[in-house]
Scaffold this motif. Structure first.
Motif, PDB file in Angstrom:
ATOM      1  N   LYS A  70       4.622  -8.547 -15.041  1.00 52.26           N
ATOM      2  CA  LYS A  70       4.705  -8.348 -16.439  1.00 52.26           C
ATOM      3  C   LYS A  70       3.928  -7.115 -16.708  1.00 52.26           C
ATOM      4  CE  LYS A  70       3.558 -10.639 -20.654  1.00 52.26           C
ATOM      5  NZ  LYS A  70       4.530 -10.277 -21.399  1.00 52.26           N
ATOM      6  N   ARG A  71       2.791  -7.062 -16.113  1.00 50.17           N
ATOM      7  CA  ARG A  71       1.836  -5.825 -16.444  1.00 50.17           C
ATOM      8  C   ARG A  71       2.606  -4.503 -15.996  1.00 50.17           C
ATOM      9  NH1 ARG A  71      -1.021  -3.278 -20.090  1.00 50.17           N
ATOM     10  NH2 ARG A  71      -2.928  -2.266 -19.303  1.00 50.17           N
ATOM     11  N   ALA A  72       3.049  -4.642 -14.729  1.00 50.65           N
ATOM     12  CA  ALA A  72       3.763  -3.432 -14.291  1.00 50.65           C
ATOM     13  C   ALA A  72       4.879  -2.864 -15.166  1.00 50.65           C
ATOM     14  CB  ALA A  72       4.258  -3.515 -13.036  1.00 50.65           C
ATOM     15  N   THR A  73       5.573  -3.917 -15.816  1.00 50.78           N
ATOM     16  CA  THR A  73       6.830  -3.476 -16.536  1.00 50.78           C
ATOM     17  C   THR A  73       6.152  -2.969 -17.987  1.00 50.78           C
ATOM     18  OG1 THR A  73       8.226  -5.170 -15.460  1.00 50.78           O
ATOM     19  CG2 THR A  73       8.728  -4.467 -17.930  1.00 50.78           C
ATOM     20  N   GLU A  74       5.306  -3.463 -18.356  1.00 48.66           N
ATOM     21  CA  GLU A  74       4.554  -3.015 -19.854  1.00 48.66           C
ATOM     22  C   GLU A  74       4.209  -1.584 -19.786  1.00 48.66           C
ATOM     23  OE1 GLU A  74       2.521  -7.195 -21.322  1.00 48.66           O
ATOM     24  OE2 GLU A  74       1.350  -5.781 -20.509  1.00 48.66           O
ATOM     25  N   ILE A  75       3.659  -1.446 -18.616  1.00 54.95           N
ATOM     26  CA  ILE A  75       3.098   0.112 -18.506  1.00 54.95           C
ATOM     27  C   ILE A  75       3.703   1.145 -17.715  1.00 54.95           C
ATOM     28  CG2 ILE A  75       0.509  -0.727 -18.785  1.00 54.95           C
ATOM     29  CD1 ILE A  75      -0.106  -0.759 -16.056  1.00 54.95           C
ATOM     30  N   GLY A  76       4.912   0.790 -17.366  1.00 54.19           N
ATOM     31  CA  GLY A  76       5.751   1.691 -16.477  1.00 54.19           C
ATOM     32  C   GLY A  76       5.672   2.054 -15.224  1.00 54.19           C
ATOM     33  N   ILE A  77       4.926   1.011 -14.276  1.00 55.03           N
ATOM     34  CA  ILE A  77       4.871   1.322 -12.849  1.00 55.03           C
ATOM     35  C   ILE A  77       6.125   1.528 -12.375  1.00 55.03           C
ATOM     36  CG2 ILE A  77       4.064   0.260 -10.852  1.00 55.03           C
ATOM     37  CD1 ILE A  77       1.645   0.908 -12.232  1.00 55.03           C
ATOM     38  N   ASN A  78       6.591   2.228 -11.399  1.00 47.66           N
ATOM     39  CA  ASN A  78       7.693   2.728 -10.937  1.00 47.66           C
ATOM     40  C   ASN A  78       8.050   1.619  -9.833  1.00 47.66           C
ATOM     41  OD1 ASN A  78       6.426   5.414 -11.538  1.00 47.66           O
ATOM     42  ND2 ASN A  78       8.405   5.528 -12.232  1.00 47.66           N
ATOM     43  N   TYR A  79       7.331   1.272  -9.052  1.00 48.17           N
ATOM     44  CA  TYR A  79       7.436   0.510  -7.969  1.00 48.17           C
ATOM     45  C   TYR A  79       6.580  -0.672  -7.755  1.00 48.17           C
ATOM     46  CZ  TYR A  79       9.988   4.631  -7.254  1.00 48.17           C
ATOM     47  OH  TYR A  79      10.933   5.997  -7.230  1.00 48.17           O
ATOM     48  N   VAL A  80       7.095  -1.774  -7.448  1.00 47.08           N
ATOM     49  CA  VAL A  80       5.907  -2.970  -7.131  1.00 47.08           C
ATOM     50  C   VAL A  80       6.391  -3.731  -5.906  1.00 47.08           C
ATOM     51  CG1 VAL A  80       5.126  -4.996  -8.020  1.00 47.08           C
ATOM     52  CG2 VAL A  80       5.778  -3.187  -9.725  1.00 47.08           C
ATOM     53  N   VAL A  81       5.254  -3.639  -4.981  1.00 45.82           N
ATOM     54  CA  VAL A  81       5.488  -4.197  -3.701  1.00 45.82           C
ATOM     55  C   VAL A  81       4.525  -5.361  -3.717  1.00 45.82           C
ATOM     56  CG1 VAL A  81       5.640  -4.070  -1.294  1.00 45.82           C
ATOM     57  CG2 VAL A  81       6.374  -2.184  -2.682  1.00 45.82           C
ATOM     58  N   GLN A  82       4.905  -6.796  -3.733  1.00 49.14           N
ATOM     59  CA  GLN A  82       3.722  -7.757  -3.642  1.00 49.14           C
ATOM     60  C   GLN A  82       4.092  -8.630  -2.244  1.00 49.14           C
ATOM     61  OE1 GLN A  82       2.893  -9.942  -7.317  1.00 49.14           O
ATOM     62  NE2 GLN A  82       4.550  -8.940  -8.182  1.00 49.14           N
ATOM     63  N   GLY A  83       2.954  -9.262  -1.996  1.00 52.23           N
ATOM     64  CA  GLY A  83       3.204 -10.342  -0.717  1.00 52.23           C
ATOM     65  C   GLY A  83       3.236  -9.450   0.518  1.00 52.23           C
ATOM     66  N   ARG A  84       2.433  -8.262   0.814  1.00 50.29           N
ATOM     67  CA  ARG A  84       2.365  -7.563   1.855  1.00 50.29           C
ATOM     68  C   ARG A  84       1.181  -7.356   2.391  1.00 50.29           C
ATOM     69  NH1 ARG A  84       7.094  -4.909   2.877  1.00 50.29           N
ATOM     70  NH2 ARG A  84       6.144  -4.613   5.037  1.00 50.29           N
ATOM     71  N   ASP A  85       0.484  -8.163   3.406  1.00 58.63           N
ATOM     72  CA  ASP A  85      -0.784  -7.980   4.093  1.00 58.63           C
ATOM     73  C   ASP A  85      -0.698  -6.620   4.682  1.00 58.63           C
ATOM     74  OD1 ASP A  85      -1.330 -10.672   3.161  1.00 58.63           O
ATOM     75  OD2 ASP A  85      -0.518 -11.672   4.910  1.00 58.63           O
ATOM     76  N   ASP A  86       0.433  -6.329   5.329  1.00 60.25           N
ATOM     77  CA  ASP A  86       0.116  -4.832   5.841  1.00 60.25           C
ATOM     78  C   ASP A  86       0.709  -3.767   4.946  1.00 60.25           C
ATOM     79  OD1 ASP A  86       0.330  -2.453   7.458  1.00 60.25           O
ATOM     80  OD2 ASP A  86       0.616  -3.704   9.471  1.00 60.25           O
ATOM     81  N   LYS A  87      -0.417  -3.237   4.358  1.00 58.46           N
ATOM     82  CA  LYS A  87      -0.210  -2.352   3.379  1.00 58.46           C
ATOM     83  C   LYS A  87       0.419  -1.023   3.613  1.00 58.46           C
ATOM     84  CE  LYS A  87      -3.202  -4.631   0.027  1.00 58.46           C
ATOM     85  NZ  LYS A  87      -4.226  -4.557  -0.821  1.00 58.46           N
ATOM     86  N   LEU A  88       0.090  -0.639   4.926  1.00 59.71           N
ATOM     87  CA  LEU A  88       0.549   0.532   5.532  1.00 59.71           C
ATOM     88  C   LEU A  88       2.120   0.590   5.784  1.00 59.71           C
ATOM     89  CD1 LEU A  88       0.106   3.509   6.512  1.00 59.71           C
ATOM     90  CD2 LEU A  88      -0.633   2.636   8.656  1.00 59.71           C
ATOM     91  N   VAL A  89       2.617  -0.527   6.425  1.00 60.54           N
ATOM     92  CA  VAL A  89       3.901  -0.847   6.576  1.00 60.54           C
ATOM     93  C   VAL A  89       4.539  -0.936   5.307  1.00 60.54           C
ATOM     94  CG1 VAL A  89       5.426  -2.477   7.614  1.00 60.54           C
ATOM     95  CG2 VAL A  89       3.340  -1.866   8.695  1.00 60.54           C
ATOM     96  N   ALA A  90       4.033  -1.381   4.449  1.00 61.67           N
ATOM     97  CA  ALA A  90       4.487  -1.470   2.932  1.00 61.67           C
ATOM     98  C   ALA A  90       4.815  -0.233   2.234  1.00 61.67           C
ATOM     99  CB  ALA A  90       3.893  -2.479   1.948  1.00 61.67           C
ATOM    100  N   LEU A  91       3.864   0.730   2.331  1.00 61.76           N
ATOM    101  CA  LEU A  91       3.908   1.972   2.061  1.00 61.76           C
ATOM    102  C   LEU A  91       4.994   2.980   2.769  1.00 61.76           C
ATOM    103  CD1 LEU A  91       2.951   4.503   0.248  1.00 61.76           C
ATOM    104  CD2 LEU A  91       1.091   5.245   1.845  1.00 61.76           C
ATOM    105  N   THR A  92       4.776   2.887   3.999  1.00 61.16           N
ATOM    106  CA  THR A  92       5.965   3.320   4.792  1.00 61.16           C
ATOM    107  C   THR A  92       7.174   3.132   4.542  1.00 61.16           C
ATOM    108  OG1 THR A  92       4.227   3.398   6.708  1.00 61.16           O
ATOM    109  CG2 THR A  92       6.589   3.926   7.140  1.00 61.16           C
ATOM    110  N   GLU A  93       7.577   1.759   4.307  1.00 59.66           N
ATOM    111  CA  GLU A  93       8.940   1.293   3.822  1.00 59.66           C
ATOM    112  C   GLU A  93       9.093   1.849   2.333  1.00 59.66           C
ATOM    113  OE1 GLU A  93       8.593  -2.671   6.658  1.00 59.66           O
ATOM    114  OE2 GLU A  93       8.568  -2.881   4.343  1.00 59.66           O
TER     115      GLU A  93
END
Length: 181
Positions: A70-93
């Protein structure tokens, strides 16, 4: 400070953790088990300012929360990735999934995090920032430590620095003032 501004001027994508960065890190449950988070309005203005000048934003967080969407949509965040413990893999993807025309690498990213799961990403990106109450290992690996805590305008400080690095800060501020100070 000039080195930080120069580094911030290379940022094409600002990637944010949520708990401790966009929020104060507290997770509050009401008597019905409903989770609540508080977000800074100033951070929202900062994120919107980046969008105005073509700088992308993303969230990578280990938890899942409808409030984050909800907050990401309100302020215009382009990409949202949730539920990812390995944030480096998430960023790479995330970077691999972006349109090739954007030509964004990890070196073109800034990342804000505050705890141990954020360190690998912070060591990979071109600009790493954190908050004053972050884990000491995160602080030691950061290019910038904000003066404000997460959830209280820390993201705005980084957004303002990115605008300065790109030469847009005075233009942005000018839309809110009557003078040229």
């Amino acid at each position: 400070m000039q080195d930080l501004i120069k580094k911030a001027g290379q940022v094409k994508l600002l990637v944010l953790d949520v708990d401790g960065i966009l929020s104060n890190g507290q997770i509050i449950y009401d008597t019905n088990g409903v989770e609540t988070k508080a977000f800074s309005v100033q951070d929202g203005v900062g994120i919107k300012s980046l969008a105005r000048y073509g700088i992308l934003t993303a969230i990578i967080t280990g938890r899942n929360s409808q409030m984050v969407d909800k907050r990401a949509t309100e302020i215009g965040i382009n990409y949202v990735v949730q539920g990812r413990d390995d944030k480096l893999v998430a960023l790479t993807e995330l970077l691999a999934s972006l349109d090739q025309q954007l030509n964004i690498s990890a070196a073109d990213c800034a990342y804000m995090g505050d705890d141990l799961p954020d360190i690998k990403v912070m060591q990979t990106v071109g600009f790493a920032a954190t908050v004053p109450n972050a884990h000491s290992e995160v602080i030691n690996r950061s290019d910038m430590v904000t003066t404000r805590a997460g959830g209280y305008g820390a993201v705005r400080e980084v957004c303002d620095l990115i605008l300065k690095g790109h030469g847009h800060y005075q233009d942005f501020i000018g839309q809110f003032t009557l003078d040229d100070r």
